[in-house]
Design a protein around this motif. Sequence first.
Motif, PDB file in Angstrom:
ATOM      1  N   ARG A  21       0.806  -1.216   0.000  1.00 18.91           N
ATOM      2  CA  ARG A  21       0.000   0.000   0.000  1.00 18.91           C
ATOM      3  C   ARG A  21       0.841   1.269   0.000  1.00 18.91           C
ATOM      4  NH1 ARG A  21      -3.465  -0.138   4.956  1.00 18.91           N
ATOM      5  NH2 ARG A  21      -2.115  -1.765   5.759  1.00 18.91           N
ATOM      6  N   LEU A  22       2.145   1.140   0.224  1.00 21.43           N
ATOM      7  CA  LEU A  22       3.035   2.288   0.220  1.00 21.43           C
ATOM      8  C   LEU A  22       3.522   2.574  -1.192  1.00 21.43           C
ATOM      9  CD1 LEU A  22       5.227   1.660   3.397  1.00 21.43           C
ATOM     10  CD2 LEU A  22       3.329   3.248   3.150  1.00 21.43           C
ATOM     11  N   THR A  23       3.722   3.852  -1.475  1.00 27.97           N
ATOM     12  CA  THR A  23       4.294   4.222  -2.766  1.00 27.97           C
ATOM     13  C   THR A  23       5.782   3.884  -2.788  1.00 27.97           C
ATOM     14  OG1 THR A  23       4.805   6.459  -1.995  1.00 27.97           O
ATOM     15  CG2 THR A  23       2.615   6.086  -2.968  1.00 27.97           C
ATOM     16  N   LEU A  24       6.339   3.907  -3.987  1.00 29.59           N
ATOM     17  CA  LEU A  24       7.763   3.609  -4.118  1.00 29.59           C
ATOM     18  C   LEU A  24       8.599   4.636  -3.369  1.00 29.59           C
ATOM     19  CD1 LEU A  24      10.048   1.974  -5.344  1.00 29.59           C
ATOM     20  CD2 LEU A  24       9.871   3.354  -7.416  1.00 29.59           C
ATOM     21  N   ARG A  25       8.196   5.882  -3.409  1.00 32.01           N
ATOM     22  CA  ARG A  25       8.936   6.915  -2.680  1.00 32.01           C
ATOM     23  C   ARG A  25       8.894   6.665  -1.183  1.00 32.01           C
ATOM     24  NH1 ARG A  25       7.902  13.473  -3.245  1.00 32.01           N
ATOM     25  NH2 ARG A  25       9.748  14.126  -2.052  1.00 32.01           N
ATOM     26  N   ALA A  26       7.729   6.282  -0.662  1.00 33.20           N
ATOM     27  CA  ALA A  26       7.614   6.006   0.769  1.00 33.20           C
ATOM     28  C   ALA A  26       8.444   4.788   1.159  1.00 33.20           C
ATOM     29  CB  ALA A  26       6.150   5.799   1.142  1.00 33.20           C
ATOM     30  N   ARG A  27       8.445   3.771   0.310  1.00 37.23           N
ATOM     31  CA  ARG A  27       9.235   2.580   0.625  1.00 37.23           C
ATOM     32  C   ARG A  27      10.718   2.879   0.622  1.00 37.23           C
ATOM     33  NH1 ARG A  27       6.884  -1.865  -3.349  1.00 37.23           N
ATOM     34  NH2 ARG A  27       6.096  -0.033  -4.447  1.00 37.23           N
ATOM     35  N   LEU A  28      11.179   3.673  -0.351  1.00 32.38           N
ATOM     36  CA  LEU A  28      12.594   4.060  -0.354  1.00 32.38           C
ATOM     37  C   LEU A  28      12.939   4.870   0.890  1.00 32.38           C
ATOM     38  CD1 LEU A  28      13.142   5.033  -4.102  1.00 32.38           C
ATOM     39  CD2 LEU A  28      13.995   3.010  -2.912  1.00 32.38           C
ATOM     40  N   THR A  29      12.044   5.758   1.311  1.00 31.57           N
ATOM     41  CA  THR A  29      12.292   6.550   2.514  1.00 31.57           C
ATOM     42  C   THR A  29      12.370   5.662   3.737  1.00 31.57           C
ATOM     43  OG1 THR A  29      11.101   8.407   1.512  1.00 31.57           O
ATOM     44  CG2 THR A  29      11.443   8.469   3.886  1.00 31.57           C
ATOM     45  N   VAL A  30      11.489   4.678   3.840  1.00 34.50           N
ATOM     46  CA  VAL A  30      11.532   3.744   4.970  1.00 34.50           C
ATOM     47  C   VAL A  30      12.828   2.949   4.972  1.00 34.50           C
ATOM     48  CG1 VAL A  30      10.450   1.674   5.938  1.00 34.50           C
ATOM     49  CG2 VAL A  30       9.023   3.581   5.176  1.00 34.50           C
ATOM     50  N   VAL A  31      13.274   2.543   3.800  1.00 33.25           N
ATOM     51  CA  VAL A  31      14.535   1.792   3.717  1.00 33.25           C
ATOM     52  C   VAL A  31      15.702   2.664   4.151  1.00 33.25           C
ATOM     53  CG1 VAL A  31      16.139   0.684   2.136  1.00 33.25           C
ATOM     54  CG2 VAL A  31      13.710   0.194   1.964  1.00 33.25           C
ATOM     55  N   TYR A  32      15.762   3.918   3.626  1.00 30.77           N
ATOM     56  CA  TYR A  32      16.847   4.811   4.019  1.00 30.77           C
ATOM     57  C   TYR A  32      16.837   5.052   5.523  1.00 30.77           C
ATOM     58  CZ  TYR A  32      17.106   5.939  -0.976  1.00 30.77           C
ATOM     59  OH  TYR A  32      17.231   5.876  -2.336  1.00 30.77           O
ATOM     60  N   GLY A  33      15.686   5.436   6.063  1.00 30.24           N
ATOM     61  CA  GLY A  33      15.595   5.718   7.486  1.00 30.24           C
ATOM     62  C   GLY A  33      15.850   4.491   8.350  1.00 30.24           C
ATOM     63  N   GLY A  34      15.344   3.337   7.928  1.00 33.43           N
ATOM     64  CA  GLY A  34      15.552   2.116   8.697  1.00 33.43           C
ATOM     65  C   GLY A  34      17.008   1.698   8.747  1.00 33.43           C
ATOM     66  N   LEU A  35      17.690   1.781   7.614  1.00 30.66           N
ATOM     67  CA  LEU A  35      19.116   1.424   7.598  1.00 30.66           C
ATOM     68  C   LEU A  35      19.930   2.366   8.477  1.00 30.66           C
ATOM     69  CD1 LEU A  35      19.663   0.503   3.834  1.00 30.66           C
ATOM     70  CD2 LEU A  35      19.521  -1.048   5.781  1.00 30.66           C
ATOM     71  N   LEU A  36      19.648   3.668   8.398  1.00 27.45           N
ATOM     72  CA  LEU A  36      20.384   4.611   9.234  1.00 27.45           C
ATOM     73  C   LEU A  36      20.094   4.388  10.715  1.00 27.45           C
ATOM     74  CD1 LEU A  36      22.259   7.046   9.360  1.00 27.45           C
ATOM     75  CD2 LEU A  36      20.260   8.507   9.200  1.00 27.45           C
ATOM     76  N   LEU A  37      18.825   4.125  11.055  1.00 30.47           N
ATOM     77  CA  LEU A  37      18.492   3.862  12.456  1.00 30.47           C
ATOM     78  C   LEU A  37      19.187   2.603  12.953  1.00 30.47           C
ATOM     79  CD1 LEU A  37      16.815   4.618  14.936  1.00 30.47           C
ATOM     80  CD2 LEU A  37      14.933   3.257  13.987  1.00 30.47           C
TER      81      LEU A  37
END
Length: 430
Positions: A21-37
């Motif tokens: 249900r997430l857009t590609l932009r939202a998924r990329l943002t979650v991946v970036y933020g999750g990896l940094l966290l």
Amino acid sequence: MNGRVNRTRPPGRGWPPLRNRLTLRARLTVVYGGLLLLAGMILLGVTYVLVDQRMPRPVEATQSGSFSGATGASGADRVVPADSVQLQALVLDVQQEVRASAMESLLTQGGVALLLVSVVAVTAGWLIAGRALQPLHRITATASRIAGADGAGRGLHERIALQGPADEVRELADTFDLMLERLDRSFDGQRRFVANASHELRTPLAVNRALLELAVTRSDATPELRQLGESLLVVNGRHERLIDGLLTLADSENAVTERVPVDLAKIAAHVLDLSTEGPSVAVHRELATAPTAGDPVLLERLTQNLVENAVRHNLPAGGWLSVRTGQAGGRVELEVTNTGPVVAPYETETIFQPFRRLRRDRVDGRGFGLGLSIVRAVAGAHDGAVSAQPRDGGGLVVTVTLPVDDALARPQLRSAATPAGRRLPDAKPH
């Protein structure tokens, strides 16, 4: 079992997973933020262990008054007086408190810093993902404009022409441009073939008409010969009208590049005034100013086809048609309403297809089924649209909308009314 696949959601199942249900932009943002966290948590944990190892251990006082756990230069226990046990206990408590406070501060302040950095990272990731996806948005916008263009093959001349490094997105855009180029050539070749074939067929049909007219007008022609010649002239005339319709359809599918200001109200009045050869159906006019820009010949053909179609598919007796022009919603409108047989809503799209008519796969002797196809093509060439809705009690309401020409627009609308008893003759099939 009828072989039909049940595509409904099974009972007891909820919504699809969040990633669907997430857009590609939202998924990329979650991946970036999750990896940094995750990287920040690992770094904070490693820092905690290293600091814990480097912090000095607190000394412990024994009952005999000696300190253990802290060694001197010789590495042996250092003996202190017994009356200083209370002082030693106080020092031990202070050391433990300082150590616990330092480690707690490290975890607390490190966690707060990690949280702030994560918020900044998620915001930056959202912006970077949007920047990285801009080429895909450009490709999607181009594809949407081409898919939304009216008429077959219209809009295929547009290209993405993406600039930038030769990466995967650039390769996708170039492949899409290549596909558009091939489709554009294919549709252009098809239109040229129809136009050239129609032009080539016009000459022999004109020769046939001349020879037939000469044969039936000869003084020594027998009645049988004249009757045969007249029948052949009718057939030849139908073929000529068919060729003329195909040429108009081929020409109108191309976008109009040279446009002049015209008023649909004047065009509609001119078409109705020319139809004065005999009684057929009652005509009602409601012609208000409808300024637009385009090819006057094609717009006249559009209006003429609508009127002819409304006359041809009307009631045998007591029928009427109404022609209305005006402005609505920033567009000009031409509406033709007629009485006639009852039409189902799902059948209205059939009448806009070439060589097809309502409730018939093929056309009969009254026409070729090109009238409304030409109307839709002409409207599309002028950046307009055409729609048909069934009328209560039978008949159709066909509406053409075109862009307003501001150069002709006037604050006051002019209307020309005609008595309801005016009659329109049967239109000739095109």
